[in-house]
Design a protein around this motif. Structure first.
Motif, PDB file in Angstrom:
ATOM      1  N   THR A   1       6.972  -8.831   7.600  1.00 29.54           N
ATOM      2  CA  THR A   1       6.453  -7.511   7.608  1.00 29.54           C
ATOM      3  C   THR A   1       5.634  -7.616   8.846  1.00 29.54           C
ATOM      4  O   THR A   1       4.830  -6.483   9.148  1.00 29.54           O
ATOM      5  CB  THR A   1       5.497  -7.162   6.459  1.00 29.54           C
ATOM      6  OG1 THR A   1       4.554  -8.248   6.517  1.00 29.54           O
ATOM      7  CG2 THR A   1       6.340  -7.467   5.264  1.00 29.54           C
ATOM      8  N   LYS A   2       5.894  -8.680   9.759  1.00 28.36           N
ATOM      9  CA  LYS A   2       4.842  -8.638  10.964  1.00 28.36           C
ATOM     10  C   LYS A   2       5.553  -8.318  12.313  1.00 28.36           C
ATOM     11  O   LYS A   2       6.615  -9.027  12.441  1.00 28.36           O
ATOM     12  CB  LYS A   2       4.124 -10.296  10.831  1.00 28.36           C
ATOM     13  CG  LYS A   2       3.568 -10.734   9.934  1.00 28.36           C
ATOM     14  CD  LYS A   2       1.932  -9.738   9.641  1.00 28.36           C
ATOM     15  CE  LYS A   2       1.575 -10.387   8.248  1.00 28.36           C
ATOM     16  NZ  LYS A   2       0.407  -9.623   7.732  1.00 28.36           N
ATOM     17  N   ALA A   3       4.950  -7.506  12.924  1.00 29.23           N
ATOM     18  CA  ALA A   3       5.828  -7.061  14.235  1.00 29.23           C
ATOM     19  C   ALA A   3       5.814  -8.348  15.258  1.00 29.23           C
ATOM     20  O   ALA A   3       6.924  -8.522  16.038  1.00 29.23           O
ATOM     21  CB  ALA A   3       5.085  -5.996  14.872  1.00 29.23           C
ATOM     22  N   ASP A   4       4.940  -9.209  15.021  1.00 27.21           N
ATOM     23  CA  ASP A   4       4.727 -10.418  16.417  1.00 27.21           C
ATOM     24  C   ASP A   4       5.644 -11.528  15.547  1.00 27.21           C
ATOM     25  O   ASP A   4       5.904 -12.288  16.400  1.00 27.21           O
ATOM     26  CB  ASP A   4       3.505 -10.788  16.604  1.00 27.21           C
ATOM     27  CG  ASP A   4       2.594 -11.123  15.185  1.00 27.21           C
ATOM     28  OD1 ASP A   4       2.909 -10.749  14.287  1.00 27.21           O
ATOM     29  OD2 ASP A   4       1.633 -11.697  15.438  1.00 27.21           O
TER      30      ASP A   4
ATOM     31  N   ARG B   1       8.939   2.947   7.945  1.00 25.56           N
ATOM     32  CA  ARG B   1       8.364   1.585   8.579  1.00 25.56           C
ATOM     33  C   ARG B   1       6.872   1.394   7.885  1.00 25.56           C
ATOM     34  O   ARG B   1       6.234   2.356   7.352  1.00 25.56           O
ATOM     35  CB  ARG B   1       8.046   1.951   9.949  1.00 25.56           C
ATOM     36  CG  ARG B   1       9.321   2.252  10.642  1.00 25.56           C
ATOM     37  CD  ARG B   1       8.896   2.939  12.322  1.00 25.56           C
ATOM     38  NE  ARG B   1      10.404   2.985  12.920  1.00 25.56           N
ATOM     39  CZ  ARG B   1      11.176   2.288  13.765  1.00 25.56           C
ATOM     40  NH1 ARG B   1      10.479   0.969  13.809  1.00 25.56           N
ATOM     41  NH2 ARG B   1      12.212   2.554  14.345  1.00 25.56           N
ATOM     42  N   ASN B   2       6.387   0.121   8.238  1.00 28.23           N
ATOM     43  CA  ASN B   2       5.075  -0.027   7.637  1.00 28.23           C
ATOM     44  C   ASN B   2       3.946   0.267   8.775  1.00 28.23           C
ATOM     45  O   ASN B   2       4.516   0.735   9.840  1.00 28.23           O
ATOM     46  CB  ASN B   2       5.130  -1.522   7.255  1.00 28.23           C
ATOM     47  CG  ASN B   2       4.967  -2.610   8.407  1.00 28.23           C
ATOM     48  OD1 ASN B   2       4.983  -2.149   9.606  1.00 28.23           O
ATOM     49  ND2 ASN B   2       5.043  -3.842   8.124  1.00 28.23           N
ATOM     50  N   SER B   3       2.883   0.046   8.501  1.00 26.65           N
ATOM     51  CA  SER B   3       1.853   0.518   9.418  1.00 26.65           C
ATOM     52  C   SER B   3       1.808  -0.245  10.764  1.00 26.65           C
ATOM     53  O   SER B   3       1.360   0.420  11.600  1.00 26.65           O
ATOM     54  CB  SER B   3       0.213   0.159   8.782  1.00 26.65           C
ATOM     55  OG  SER B   3       0.224  -1.022   8.731  1.00 26.65           O
ATOM     56  N   SER B   4       2.537  -1.320  10.653  1.00 28.28           N
ATOM     57  CA  SER B   4       2.714  -2.027  12.171  1.00 28.28           C
ATOM     58  C   SER B   4       3.974  -1.616  12.818  1.00 28.28           C
ATOM     59  O   SER B   4       4.287  -2.142  13.634  1.00 28.28           O
ATOM     60  CB  SER B   4       2.878  -3.653  11.840  1.00 28.28           C
ATOM     61  OG  SER B   4       1.883  -4.102  11.067  1.00 28.28           O
TER      62      SER B   4
ATOM     63  N   GLY C   1       9.878  -9.092  13.828  1.00 32.12           N
ATOM     64  CA  GLY C   1       9.892  -7.636  14.341  1.00 32.12           C
ATOM     65  C   GLY C   1      10.972  -6.781  13.718  1.00 32.12           C
ATOM     66  O   GLY C   1      11.018  -5.772  13.877  1.00 32.12           O
TER      67      GLY C   1
ATOM     68  N   VAL D   1       6.994  -1.923  11.479  1.00 36.85           N
ATOM     69  CA  VAL D   1       8.335  -2.715  11.177  1.00 36.85           C
ATOM     70  C   VAL D   1       9.285  -1.825  10.181  1.00 36.85           C
ATOM     71  O   VAL D   1       8.486  -1.465   9.414  1.00 36.85           O
ATOM     72  CB  VAL D   1       7.887  -4.123  10.716  1.00 36.85           C
ATOM     73  CG1 VAL D   1       8.981  -4.728  10.267  1.00 36.85           C
ATOM     74  CG2 VAL D   1       7.003  -4.916  11.656  1.00 36.85           C
TER      75      VAL D   1
END
Lengths: 361, 361
Positions: free
Chosen positions: B176-179, B217-220, B182, B222
């Motif tokens: 779930t983390k863009a970094d 998508r989630n808030s990031s 992604g 993703v």
């Protein structure tokens, strides 16, 4: 009053192949009888009566008008090509005949609205010939859909309806002719997919309908195969259906919810007449180490006392008897279901015809 | 030489949850052993060794570099977050370690090409961790796909891969983390759908890939859920896949041909470890009167001697042993399969990121 008393008397407009199945269903239904059949020639209608072993009491007419003028006919079943539905369904309603209309109901929703208006203003019952709604399996799956724990919210739906007809079909069949059934695979096979998807969404119309840019047409421009995407924006729910005259036989629907899912491979015509199954999974997660599932698919079998077509006729006749014998108003729910399907069908066609743009409903 | 002699000695880079499954698979595979495990801390790696009852002979390292420098390690399994694949897979290849890389293989095909180039120029074997290719069920279905009579031409494919993780997943998980990962649901669940679809098309790339305008998508930013349409223009074949972290568990594929069709509900992780089934229908038509089918679905069960992950490791080690013991060249087929999946994945992401336009490949 027992079902068998005062049965609903059907007249059949046209001797299409599908009429054979509905004649059998009327004979199997305890509250219905065949009163008259008709074709464009008396000879053809007679042949149909012989081939289907109809009772000698059944009247045989060489045109459709006479059926509508026969006061002993309560209701008509109309299996004519889609392009003739508007004329004959409206005329039937005007003659106070209840209308069981083969699908697709009309060439477009404007035509269907005229039919529904004629039925309403003449106080007659309307129903389309989508038989799978009447199978008890459908009701059982409906209970699942409504179960917030076992199934949850509908996330996505996939439905496929296809068959590979013999080469002659592509030459002769009305479903390949722009002037007879210009809706092609979309109106024939696609009608069922649309119905299944709307059923799973409790008949809520989607926000948009988009035909995907992979639509095959014949030389007359009639759709032979297409894939269509439906989107309910507020619910964030999607659906896809594939309908085709170019693929092996399918009639499936898969409904995926947040906490459960089910699928059926033989939705439109069950493999067997006396029972049918659906496959259901709920609360499934990977087992430890991701080497299995903690819950696997269950096959649920649902038995039916009568074939689904006979259950459809029985339900239609029950409503007709309510109107006829007890002055109950026609049930407009069935017309509403047909109308929702027709609206989506029209949008899918408009999208395919208009460069695959999304059509807002 | 027997499998058991001179086994391939694996080093594991990272102690992710998925590594537990592959450690078990290496132990089950007759031609492979675990030589070393590593984590960012020795303590974490030790805990992993204890939790998974690894042999005391297994070396335990507190960093990844030491594994790559250990001359007793032949091959590495890399279950690190996708964003770290490029660095560690290239470094492993440069250190002449064969590479079994968890999927998705890279953040994009440019990265994967660097990995594949490093493997090729260093003469090491590459394979990604898509285990279902190695199940004998897959080979059996492949025979069907190649049967012109039983199956015919592929017309359309539908695949769904989804699960509903606990709420904590959406806070913590790398997917779930863009970094870190992604690619979200597209790279995780979607990878399998893409693989299944390409497999059914014998790895021919589609003409276009189009994400449909219903992507969550989630808030990031993703992707948590999306639907993607693939089109092979020349073949007039279409495919749809749905991948999601917001739906009940699915891992299905349905392949519809001109004369047959099959579907599997548990493609990625079979319900059971020792056998798996697929459902197959061929030459089906409506029975007379359209009240049944002339041919119904058959369930075919395929038994497997080892779990699919162990079969994957066994195949990977067979290729490594060929290189090590007999100077056979690495098999580039597996890299080609990964690359095809990565190309489609990139196109799906580009379409979703770029207003859902069709991406030509």
């Amino acid at each position: 009053m027992a079902d068998e008393e005062n049965p609903v008397r059907f007249g059949i407009l046209g001797c299409a192949e599908i009429a054979r199945k509905i004649c059998r269903a009327i004979n199997l239904s305890p509250n219905s009888i065949i009163q008259a059949i008709s074709s464009r020639s008396t000879e053809k209608a007679k042949q149909f009566a012989i081939k289907n072993s109809l009772s000698e009491l059944v009247k045989v007419y060489g045109n459709y008008e006479t059926v509508l003028d026969d006061p002993s006919v309560d209701a008509v079943y109309i299996p004519l090509p889609t392009s003739l539905h508007l004329k004959w369904a409206v005329l039937a309603a005007q003659k106070k005949k209840h209308v069981l209309l083969e699908k697709p109901t009309a060439l477009n929703v404007e035509e269907l609205d005229q039919i529904l208006e004629a039925c309403e203003s003449n106080g007659v019952q309307f129903m389309d010939g989508s038989m799978w709604y009447h199978h008890p399996r459908t009701s059982r799956m409906n209970e699942l859909l409504l179960d917030p724990k076992l199934f949850g919210q509908v996330r996505t739906i996939y439905s496929s309806s296809s068959y590979l007809p013999p080469p002659q079909f592509f030459e002769d069949d009305i479903r390949t002719k722009a002037d007879l059934d210009g809706l092609g695979a979309l109106g024939d096979a696609g009608w069922y997919c649309i119905g299944a998807i709307l059923w799973a969404m409790n008949y809520k119309l989607p926000t948009t309908v988009t035909a995907l840019p992979a639509t095959t047409r014949n030389s007359s421009g009639v759709i032979m195969s297409t894939t269509v995407f439906l989107h309910w924006e507020q619910e964030e729910t999607t659906a896809i259906f594939y309908c085709s005259f170019l693929s092996h036989e399918t009639m499936s629907v898969s409904v995926l919810g947040s906490t459960g899912s089910f699928h059926v491979e033989d939705l439109i015509i069950p493999y067997e007449e006396s029972s049918a199954t659906y496959n259901f999974t709920s609360g499934a997660c990977f087992a430890d180490l991701h080497i299995g599932w903690n819950a696997t698919e269950q096959e649920v079998r649902v038995h039916n006392e009568l074939p689904q077509e006979a259950l459809m006729v029985k339900e239609f006749s029950r409503l007709v008897k309510g109107i006829k014998d007890f002055k109950i108003r026609p049930d407009t729910r069935w017309g509403g279901i047909s109308r929702a399907s027709q609206v989506v069908l029209d949008a899918a066609k408009a999208s395919a015809d208009g460069g695959f743009k999304s059509i807002y409903i």
